[in-house]
Design an enzyme around this catalytic site. Structure first.
Site, mmCIF file in Angstrom:
data_model
loop_
_atom_site.group_PDB
_atom_site.id
_atom_site.type_symbol
_atom_site.label_atom_id
_atom_site.label_comp_id
_atom_site.label_asym_id
_atom_site.label_seq_id
_atom_site.Cartn_x
_atom_site.Cartn_y
_atom_site.Cartn_z
ATOM 1 N N LYS A 104 11.937 1.902 -7.241
ATOM 2 C CA LYS A 104 11.825 2.503 -5.902
ATOM 3 C C LYS A 104 12.816 1.843 -4.953
ATOM 4 O O LYS A 104 13.504 2.501 -4.166
ATOM 5 C CB LYS A 104 10.386 2.366 -5.376
ATOM 6 C CG LYS A 104 9.407 3.297 -6.083
ATOM 7 C CD LYS A 104 7.942 2.954 -5.847
ATOM 8 C CE LYS A 104 7.056 3.795 -6.759
ATOM 9 N NZ LYS A 104 5.628 3.476 -6.693
ATOM 10 N N GLN A 144 1.343 -0.452 -4.212
ATOM 11 C CA GLN A 144 1.467 -0.150 -5.641
ATOM 12 C C GLN A 144 0.123 -0.349 -6.343
ATOM 13 O O GLN A 144 -0.535 -1.375 -6.160
ATOM 14 C CB GLN A 144 2.553 -1.036 -6.273
ATOM 15 C CG GLN A 144 2.898 -0.694 -7.701
ATOM 16 C CD GLN A 144 3.513 0.700 -7.871
ATOM 17 O OE1 GLN A 144 4.238 1.182 -7.005
ATOM 18 N NE2 GLN A 144 3.224 1.354 -8.973
ATOM 19 N N ASP A 204 2.735 7.983 -0.086
ATOM 20 C CA ASP A 204 2.175 8.257 -1.410
ATOM 21 C C ASP A 204 1.183 9.430 -1.354
ATOM 22 O O ASP A 204 0.794 9.958 -2.389
ATOM 23 C CB ASP A 204 1.413 7.023 -1.933
ATOM 24 C CG ASP A 204 2.173 6.283 -3.025
ATOM 25 O OD1 ASP A 204 2.994 6.928 -3.712
ATOM 26 O OD2 ASP A 204 1.938 5.072 -3.188
#
Ligand code: GUN
Length: 298
Positions: free
Chosen positions: A52, A96, A119
């Site tokens: 990322k 994450q 997200d």
């Protein structure tokens, strides 16, 4: 059989994002900024976050990684999240997953400012998604939609079977495919470990999305001739002869299923690269939303 090339599609998308960022910065604006919180030393998580970070650099975004100790308390992690919520120059951030077992994932995700939740995991964004309202879409399902769209695959009225009901992929994917939109308008069956006669269900599917995390799970005998196959699995399978000591295998038994499929995603190089790129797209959207909000408040 046509290969759904996520690597190529993702490169095209990244080029589009790069051009947009170039325009913005040439006009004197700051770069979009994505931050990632990672807790502990999970090797797969470290790889994802590094990719990322790399992708941000490729499109001209600013990127920050915040690495936290495995032993961090839930309270301290929430404090970090509040800090990122308040930081004006950060457009979006991700936490994450998975988090260590002593931390309640849902409780933590609830603390993210929905306007920075690139997200799309916050219940506010998830709910908006289910109601066809504009929101951040979870990156993996969003990437699959983009692949279907760019390869002009028709989904209206098609029997679509999603295997796996995770909050990150299967569940949102089933909702998105049933929405009144293109891609969408499909007849969706969401299957999981308690599903009976899975093979009978997948054999009737025009489109199968496998997202269970089990290498080679979907075999040729489970697939109808001409079906579209989307493989979300990225499984590390130990292979002493491989340079890294493992190879990546999807949830689909690619070599046999490809003989029956009309379209199929490879692993690696299918859904994986799209996921990272759609996160960039969400970050650019967050950046634009923040600018619009600031302009509206003048
Ligand atoms: N872990 C596995 N996939 C994802 C993802 O898309 N986002 C986050 N935050 N964690 C993940």
């Amino acid at each position: 059989m046509t290969l759904l090339d996520g690597k190529k599609t993702s490169a095209t998308l990244k080029e589009e994002i790069t051009q947009e960022v170039l325009q913005l910065t040439q006009n004197g604006n700051r770069k979009p900024h994505l931050a990632a919180l990672i807790v502990g030393d999970n090797p797969a998580s470290k790889t994802y976050v590094a990719s990322k970070d790399r992708a941000c650099g490729q499109v001209g975004f600013h990127s920050t990684i915040i690495a936290l100790e495995e032993s961090i308390s839930e309270q301290d992690l929430i404090r970090e999240i509040h800090r990122l919520n308040d930081q004006k120059d950060i457009d979006g951030f991700i936490v994450q997953l998975p988090l260590p077992p002593h931390i309640d994932e849902q409780k933590v995700l609830l603390e993210i400012d929905p306007d920075k939740d690139v997200d799309g995991f916050h219940p506010m964004n998830f709910g908006k998604m289910a109601l066809d309202l504009p929101s951040f879409l979870p990156a993996t399902p969003y990437g699959i939609l983009e692949l279907l769209k760019r390869y002009n695959i028709q989904t209206e009225g098609k029997n679509t079977v999603v295997i796996g009901r995770s909050h990150i992929v299967g569940r949102p994917m089933s909702i998105l495919m049933s929405r009144k939109s293109n891609p969408g308008n499909a007849t969706v069956t969401l299957t999981h470990r308690h599903t009976k006669n899975l093979k009978e269900i997948t054999q009737k599917a025009d489109l199968i999305i496998a997202a269970i995390g089990s290498p080679g799970f979907l075999t040729a005998d489970m697939v109808k001739e001409g079906a579209v196959i989307i493989d979300v699995g990225i499984n590390r399978v130990i292979d002493k002869s491989a340079k890294r000591g493992y190879v990546l295998k999807g949830d689909v038994d690619f070599e046999t299923v490809k003989e029956k499929a009309s379209f199929i995603t490879p692993v690696p190089g299918g859904v994986g690269p799209m996921t990272v790129t759609m996160l960039l797209k969400n970050t650019l959207l967050a950046y634009k939303n923040h600018r619009q909000k600031a302009a509206d408040s003048l």
